[in-house]
Design an enzyme around this catalytic site. Sequence first.
Site, PDB file in Angstrom:
ATOM      1  N   ASP A 284      -9.095  -7.351   1.733  1.00  0.00           N
ATOM      2  CA  ASP A 284      -7.972  -7.768   1.076  1.00  0.00           C
ATOM      3  C   ASP A 284      -8.276  -8.842  -0.136  1.00  0.00           C
ATOM      4  O   ASP A 284      -7.584  -9.072  -1.098  1.00  0.00           O
ATOM      5  CB  ASP A 284      -7.068  -8.666   2.033  1.00  0.00           C
ATOM      6  CG  ASP A 284      -6.400  -7.210   2.897  1.00  0.00           C
ATOM      7  OD1 ASP A 284      -6.966  -6.998   3.851  1.00  0.00           O
ATOM      8  OD2 ASP A 284      -5.273  -7.029   2.622  1.00  0.00           O
TER       9      ASP A 284
HETATM   10  O1  MRU Z   1      -1.911  -6.165   7.138  1.00  0.00           O
HETATM   11  P1  MRU Z   1      -2.271  -4.824   6.479  1.00  0.00           P
HETATM   12  O2  MRU Z   1      -1.897  -3.397   6.829  1.00  0.00           O
HETATM   13  O3  MRU Z   1      -1.640  -4.848   5.123  1.00  0.00           O
HETATM   14  O4  MRU Z   1      -3.775  -4.772   6.080  1.00  0.00           O
HETATM   15  C1  MRU Z   1      -4.377  -4.013   5.396  1.00  0.00           C
HETATM   16  C2  MRU Z   1      -5.846  -4.259   5.442  1.00  0.00           C
HETATM   17  O5  MRU Z   1      -6.478  -5.477   6.076  1.00  0.00           O
HETATM   18  C3  MRU Z   1      -6.699  -3.350   4.575  1.00  0.00           C
HETATM   19  O6  MRU Z   1      -8.169  -2.921   5.040  1.00  0.00           O
HETATM   20  C4  MRU Z   1      -7.042  -3.727   3.201  1.00  0.00           C
HETATM   21  O7  MRU Z   1      -5.680  -4.221   2.570  1.00  0.00           O
HETATM   22  C5  MRU Z   1      -7.579  -2.646   2.300  1.00  0.00           C
HETATM   23  S1  MRU Z   1      -6.685  -1.289   1.633  1.00  0.00           S
HETATM   24  C6  MRU Z   1      -7.474  -0.492   0.681  1.00  0.00           C
END
Ligand code: MRU
EC number: 5.3.1.23
Length: 401
Positions: A284
Amino acid sequence: MASCGSNGVESPNTLQSICYNRGSLQLLDQRKLPLETIFLDIKDSTDGWNAIRDMVVRGAPAIAIAAALSLAVEVSNLGSFNGSPGDAASLLQSKLEYLVSSRPTAVNLSDAATKLKEVISKAAATSSEARSVFQAYIEAAEIMLEDDVASNKAIGSYGAKFMQQQMEKQKLSVLTHCNTGSESRLERMRNYREKGVTLKGLDHVSFNLATAGYGTALGVIRALHSGGVLERAYCTETRPFNQGARLTAYELVHDKIPATLIADSAAAALMRDGRVDAVVVGADRVASNGDTANKIGTYSVALCAKFHNVPFYVAAPLTSIDLSLSSGEEIVIEERSPKELLNTRGGLGEQVAASGISVWNPAFDVTPAGLIHGIITEKGVITKMSSADAFDIKAFIQKTG
Ligand code: MRU
């Protein structure tokens, strides 16, 4: 409930997560997957904010695009606007700030907002009417949706090649955490802007989570599979929201990749049994030293991997790197509702925990760079000396241009 273009609702296999025509946006309600394929109409930035906050759409790149398009839809359908170009720019800028406040950790959302604000300011400085500012914004937001699987594919192929070189085995089993099904189009937008190209009026553009989008960590797994070197993919459930059980498992089954779902707490035992050759996860936000924020539980998987001598990789586009942060300590970690733990199905089902218990529910954690073997990007794999605690990402970016 709304339908998505001509084939969204009827065709669950396509798993289009974002359906957009100028002036209309539908988001696949990812909370309902894999059992139901339901699209929600997003009419404005407030709907966009709620959809992101409530996890209708999730994953770092997808939330950036959904946010940008929700505001594009709002201004497309704006009746009359009596203000100046400067007023139009202020309106858009404040709505972007509002959208950024929906979820703080993924850098893609704030990065997209920053880039869109530049487009807005430029348009306001050169336009004589507000409409042109709105138009410039809409076109820039649409470019973000432009289908660009190229950088996903590059991540997949760099990652697969690198992992093969590092391993002595013919076939590899790889563990992943959370869901990383598709990737950002921001790079493409920047390229267009640098070349001064304007794209006009995209018609029914859609964004496929499972098929067209190759994915980041999942892209590496897909590339290993298509190269005939994947023994098996393991995906964690990814509590409490179950992105792994619901979304990654769905994508792996869809792509007919040999795959096994495990409880998050089974990762250490699986590694101890020698069944994992490498771990690959998404990101993220990556700080300039390589510390990486990703879905809660990533840090535990990295610690288990370290203990069992299993290499741990992060797969992320360069747009997920935040060079303004010197380390992961500066990354803001979103805390989500206690309900996600108190109730089943990430808070959407019935109560399971004892009433009155207090809850700590961070949505992400930070894996220190020292536990990461390589950061797989669309420009190559960023490495460090195995004993080093940090990556020199700035130098990598300078070198690869
Ligand atoms: O809470 P989320 O489902 O939005 O978290 C998503 C993640 O942690 C993913 O691993 C990250 O965004 C990478 S998506 C290419």
